[in-house]
Design a protein around this motif. Structure first.
Motif, PDB file in Angstrom:
ATOM      1  N   ALA A  12      25.229  40.024  35.111  1.00  0.00           N
ATOM      2  CA  ALA A  12      25.618  38.744  34.521  1.00  0.00           C
ATOM      3  C   ALA A  12      27.088  38.769  34.137  1.00  0.00           C
ATOM      4  CB  ALA A  12      24.760  38.422  33.302  1.00  0.00           C
ATOM      5  N   ARG A  15      29.294  38.207  37.108  1.00  0.00           N
ATOM      6  CA  ARG A  15      29.234  36.874  37.703  1.00  0.00           C
ATOM      7  C   ARG A  15      30.086  35.887  36.925  1.00  0.00           C
ATOM      8  NH1 ARG A  15      23.607  37.832  38.167  1.00  0.00           N
ATOM      9  NH2 ARG A  15      23.293  36.583  36.311  1.00  0.00           N
ATOM     10  N   ASP A  16      30.369  36.194  35.682  1.00  0.00           N
ATOM     11  CA  ASP A  16      30.977  35.240  34.786  1.00  0.00           C
ATOM     12  C   ASP A  16      32.440  35.559  34.497  1.00  0.00           C
ATOM     13  OD1 ASP A  16      27.856  35.224  33.017  1.00  0.00           O
ATOM     14  OD2 ASP A  16      28.519  33.851  34.584  1.00  0.00           O
ATOM     15  N   TYR A  17      32.814  35.272  33.294  1.00  0.00           N
ATOM     16  CA  TYR A  17      34.166  35.506  32.816  1.00  0.00           C
ATOM     17  C   TYR A  17      34.097  36.464  31.636  1.00  0.00           C
ATOM     18  CZ  TYR A  17      35.774  31.400  35.415  1.00  0.00           C
ATOM     19  OH  TYR A  17      36.089  30.504  36.392  1.00  0.00           O
ATOM     20  N   SER A  75      38.199  35.482  35.367  1.00  0.00           N
ATOM     21  CA  SER A  75      37.002  35.449  36.199  1.00  0.00           C
ATOM     22  C   SER A  75      36.685  36.832  36.731  1.00  0.00           C
ATOM     23  CB  SER A  75      37.221  34.495  37.377  1.00  0.00           C
ATOM     24  OG  SER A  75      36.138  34.591  38.276  1.00  0.00           O
ATOM     25  N   GLN A  77      34.178  37.035  39.081  1.00  0.00           N
ATOM     26  CA  GLN A  77      33.394  36.736  40.292  1.00  0.00           C
ATOM     27  C   GLN A  77      33.876  37.612  41.442  1.00  0.00           C
ATOM     28  OE1 GLN A  77      33.929  32.514  40.622  1.00  0.00           O
ATOM     29  NE2 GLN A  77      32.307  32.092  39.160  1.00  0.00           N
TER      30      GLN A  77
END
Length: 138
Positions: A12, A15-17, A75, A77
């Motif tokens: 998680a 995937r995020d910041y 980010s 990602q």
């Protein structure tokens, strides 16, 4: 900071910041630091591994005030986590502004006592500056 141990939490996170923070190192003659300033994620304290173009871009954004350390987010990602490092993909840095949300920091005026410790490593390496200079640089 708490160590991230859950695989789903790490996934998680990637995937995020994360809130972008900076860590400055005092120079030590003969030391083996690659950089005197590094970036890391606030949650988990993982060091961000950047290529030269990303590092220069981020330095410029922090320098001109476009990015505020400890507030704005970077980010993650497409990033890869290996141990305590997050390796960003070779692409432009994506920053998400805090949008007015700021950490609740105490307002301090006047002098604030701070404990600074001069460290000598196992090879007897230490900052060459005297205590007064180190204190002034903090």
């Amino acid at each position: 900071p708490a160590l991230v141990t859950s695989t789903s939490r790490i996934e998680a996170l990637l995937r995020d910041y994360c809130v972008l923070c900076g860590v400055a190192f005092l120079p030590i003659p003969g030391g083996d630091f690659h950089e005197d300033f590094e970036y890391e994620c606030k949650s988990g304290g993982a060091r961000l591994v950047l290529n030269e173009e990303q590092r220069n871009s981020l330095h410029a954004m922090v320098g001109n005030g476009t990015v505020e350390l400890g507030v704005d987010q970077i980010s993650l990602q497409g990033a890869t986590r290996i141990g305590n490092q997050i390796i960003l993909p070779n692409s432009d840095i994506n920053i998400r502004k805090a949008g007015g949300r700021r950490p609740n920091l105490a307002t301090i005026t006047g002098k604030k006592p701070v404990l600074v410790i001069k460290v000598v490593d196992a090879n007897n390496l230490q900052p060459s500056d005297g205590l007064a200079t180190i204190s002034q640089n903090i």
